[in-house]
Design an enzyme around this catalytic site. Structure first.
Site, short mmCIF file in Angstrom:
data_model
loop_
_atom_site.label_atom_id
_atom_site.label_comp_id
_atom_site.label_asym_id
_atom_site.label_seq_id
_atom_site.Cartn_x
_atom_site.Cartn_y
_atom_site.Cartn_z
NE ARG A 1 55.58 42.05 51.58
CZ ARG A 1 54.91 42.04 52.40
NH1 ARG A 1 54.85 41.20 53.61
NH2 ARG A 1 54.52 43.74 52.47
CB THR B 1 58.03 43.04 41.76
OG1 THR B 1 58.57 42.61 42.64
CG2 THR B 1 57.82 44.83 41.71
CB CYS C 1 63.80 45.97 43.91
SG CYS C 1 64.63 44.35 43.49
CE LYS D 1 58.63 43.52 45.48
NZ LYS D 1 59.81 42.78 46.14
CG HIS E 1 59.43 62.45 66.67
ND1 HIS E 1 58.23 61.04 65.50
CD2 HIS E 1 58.46 63.38 67.02
CE1 HIS E 1 56.98 61.72 66.69
NE2 HIS E 1 56.85 63.16 66.90
CE LYS F 1 71.32 44.60 49.44
NZ LYS F 1 70.03 44.59 49.89
CE1 TYR G 1 71.25 37.73 43.11
CE2 TYR G 1 70.87 37.77 40.35
CZ TYR G 1 72.00 38.11 41.62
OH TYR G 1 73.17 37.80 41.45
NE ARG H 1 70.84 41.94 39.49
CZ ARG H 1 70.19 41.20 40.49
NH1 ARG H 1 68.63 40.61 39.29
NH2 ARG H 1 69.95 41.10 41.18
N1 SAJ Z 1 69.56 53.09 49.85
C1 SAJ Z 1 69.86 54.25 50.07
N2 SAJ Z 1 69.36 54.57 51.69
C2 SAJ Z 1 68.25 54.06 52.35
C3 SAJ Z 1 68.25 53.31 51.55
C4 SAJ Z 1 69.23 52.31 50.80
O1 SAJ Z 1 70.41 54.92 49.97
O2 SAJ Z 1 68.27 54.32 53.07
C5 SAJ Z 1 70.29 52.28 48.35
C6 SAJ Z 1 71.14 51.27 48.58
O3 SAJ Z 1 72.21 52.05 48.38
C7 SAJ Z 1 70.72 50.43 47.17
C8 SAJ Z 1 69.15 51.03 47.34
O4 SAJ Z 1 69.26 51.72 47.95
O5 SAJ Z 1 71.26 50.96 46.43
C9 SAJ Z 1 69.15 49.47 47.25
O6 SAJ Z 1 68.83 48.47 48.38
P1 SAJ Z 1 68.04 48.20 49.66
O7 SAJ Z 1 68.92 47.37 50.48
O8 SAJ Z 1 66.77 49.26 50.18
O9 SAJ Z 1 66.62 47.00 48.53
P2 SAJ Z 1 67.45 46.47 47.15
O10 SAJ Z 1 66.41 46.91 45.64
O11 SAJ Z 1 68.33 45.23 47.51
O12 SAJ Z 1 65.74 45.22 47.33
C10 SAJ Z 1 64.51 45.43 47.98
C11 SAJ Z 1 63.79 45.46 49.33
N3 SAJ Z 1 62.42 46.31 49.60
C12 SAJ Z 1 62.52 46.96 50.41
O13 SAJ Z 1 62.69 47.23 50.94
C13 SAJ Z 1 60.81 47.56 50.68
C14 SAJ Z 1 63.45 44.16 49.26
O14 SAJ Z 1 62.84 43.28 50.52
C15 SAJ Z 1 62.76 43.62 48.42
O15 SAJ Z 1 62.65 42.20 47.97
C16 SAJ Z 1 63.68 43.79 47.09
O16 SAJ Z 1 64.04 45.23 46.85
C17 SAJ Z 1 63.07 43.67 45.67
O17 SAJ Z 1 62.96 42.61 44.86
O18 SAJ Z 1 62.41 43.84 45.27
#
Ligand code: SAJ
Length: 424
Positions: free
Chosen positions: A152, A119, A258, A204, A242, A317, A12, A324
């Site tokens: 990222r 990472t 991640c 990270k 806020h 999501k 990926y 995964r």
């Molecule tokens: N989720 C919640 N509530 C939220 C946000 C997300 O329950 O408010 C859940 C989602 O449904 C999902 C999971 O968290 O199941 C993760 O989804 P995500 O969209 O937040 O993150 P990832 O795993 O797709 O990607 C993250 C990203 N990191 C951050 O936003 C800090 C991405 O920028 C990174 O590159 C990636 O991890 C990585 O490879 O580390």
């Protein structure tokens, strides 16, 4: 300046990165241990999905700038982008990083640069990579330059974010960092922030841990709000007005490779101090059971003893095809443990091992007692409740992502239950 680059790991992150460098004038050789994936790529076929990847791969291969095989070769720069998962005991599995590093040792020469994109737990460059790289006989930091430049990007928007995101560049010395910044400036438009390798590793992992802890906080608030008769979604929306508050959203759990993984690196590193981090992981891991119990309680209160639930959403999501670590699988397991029958539907997921899954919504809803939404796909937000209603045994919908229009469904005669809501 035009470089030769060897990218180890064509998943990926590695594949989009290889393609980007190829299409920005560099000569790239991509390497993967998966012979099937390599063969496909040689024929310009993708083994992963990402918006815009196919046309970029075609261009890279047609131009002659990108070649792919299962073995590394000599280059000016080596980029390692391999998985760094956790083992069942929640400790980091760094074997891929170690073997990928070992695989380039026969090819590195004085003046080369090695970059780790995966990472990893802080100190991995120092404790796992460097001991392999010294075997080349080159002086580390003088003849061989090494850095950690973690990706990222968010799945689904990789090509946009590869260009526009700021990057953290952690060198084992300033020269390594400068060389890395120079290379990425071929296509990165965001700022590049130079630091040392261990700081970059920590940064990270901290980013994903920040999100995990914040989501756990939202999940905890959802339970509290539900108990005192407040709708958490409304409360979070108001709190976020806020200027210094940004509470994330609750849900049925945290998936992906991640956010549910990286916090464990910090727990392993410093168990005693990583208290909130550890608790947040447990809180989020407990959400599938909470969700299944919520469904059970809702149905029991309606006197439905042997319910059948239509589970909508298997991807981790919305609007992606990636399962995964998806919490949906654990929710299904937890439903099963509570003797609740289910059938799953997700139009984004074509193949999986689930026994009870359908590609047709009508089949999922046939004689179901309730709909349980676990993923906020746009198609689910757009569902028309009037069309579906007659097929179901009971008109109940449980929305764990607060993604449907409550009024529309209520108007159509549904009883609507939302995770973290007063009306549960
Ligand atoms: N989720 C919640 N509530 C939220 C946000 C997300 O329950 O408010 C859940 C989602 O449904 C999902 C999971 O968290 O199941 C993760 O989804 P995500 O969209 O937040 O993150 P990832 O795993 O797709 O990607 C993250 C990203 N990191 C951050 O936003 C800090 C991405 O920028 C990174 O590159 C990636 O991890 C990585 O490879 O580390």
């Amino acid at each position: 300046m035009k470089k030769t680059i060897c990218v180890v790991g064509l998943g990926y992150i590695g594949l989009p990165t290889a393609v980007m460098f190829s299409n920005h004038g560099h000569i790239v050789h991509g390497v993967d241990v998966n012979a099937k994936a390599v063969e496909k790529l040689q024929n310009k076929q993708l083994h992963i999905e990402e918006e815009g990847l196919q046309e970029r791969l075609n261009k890279a291969i047609d131009s002659g700038n990108l070649t792919v095989s299962t073995t590394a070769q000599k280059a000016d720069v080596f980029i390692i982008a391999v998985p760094s998962p956790i083992k069942p005991d929640k400790t980091a599995d760094l074997e891929y990083v170690r073997t990928a590093t070992a695989s380039i040792v026969p090819f590195v020469e004085a003046g080369n640069l090695v970059i780790l994109e995966s990472t990893v737990p802080p100190k991995t460059v120092e404790h796992v990579m460097l001991p392999e790289l010294v075997k080349s006989g080159l002086a580390i930091g003088d003849e061989l330059f090494v850095s950690h430049s973690p990706e990222r990007v968010i799945p689904g928007r990789v090509f946009e974010e590869l260009v526009s995101n700021d990057r953290i560049i952690g060198g084992i010395n300033p020269k390594s960092a400068t060389m890395t910044t120079e290379l990425y400036s071929s296509f990165v438009k965001g700022k590049m922030h130079e630091t040392d390798a261990t700081t970059a590793e920590l940064v990270k992992v901290m980013e994903n841990t920040y999100r995990d802890v914040n989501i756990a906080f939202a999940n905890e608030l959802a339970k509290i709000a539900g108990n005192i008769g407040v709708n958490i979604w409304e409360a979070i929306k108001l709190a976020n007005y806020h200027p210094r508050v940004n509470i994330h959203t609750p849900g049925p759990g945290v998936g992906g490779h991640c956010i549910a993984v990286d916090p464990w690196f910090l727990v392993e590193l410093d168990q005693q101090n990583a208290q909130i981090i550890h608790l947040a992981r447990s809180t989020n891991d407990g959400m599938p059971a909470y969700t299944a119990q919520l469904a059970k309680d809702v149905l029991k209160a309606k006197g439905i003893e042997q319910p059948k639930i239509a589970v909508l959403g298997l991807a981790f999501k919305g609007n992606i095809d990636d399962m995964r670590e998806s919490p949906s699988m654990e929710v299904i397991e937890q439903l099963h443990e509570r003797n609740i029958d289910y059938i799953a539907f997700d139009p984004h997921i074509k193949e999986n091992n689930l026994e009870k899954q359908t590609q047709q919504l009508e089949v999922a809803l046939d004689k179901a007692d309730a709909i349980l939404i676990l993923t906020d796909h746009q198609v689910f937000k757009d569902l028309d409740p009037t069309v579906l209603k007659d097929q179901m045994n009971h008109s109940i919908i449980i929305d764990t992502k607060n993604c449907i229009n409550r009024r529309t469904w209520e108007k159509a005669g549904y009883e609507v239950f939302v995770l973290g809501d007063s009306k549960n």
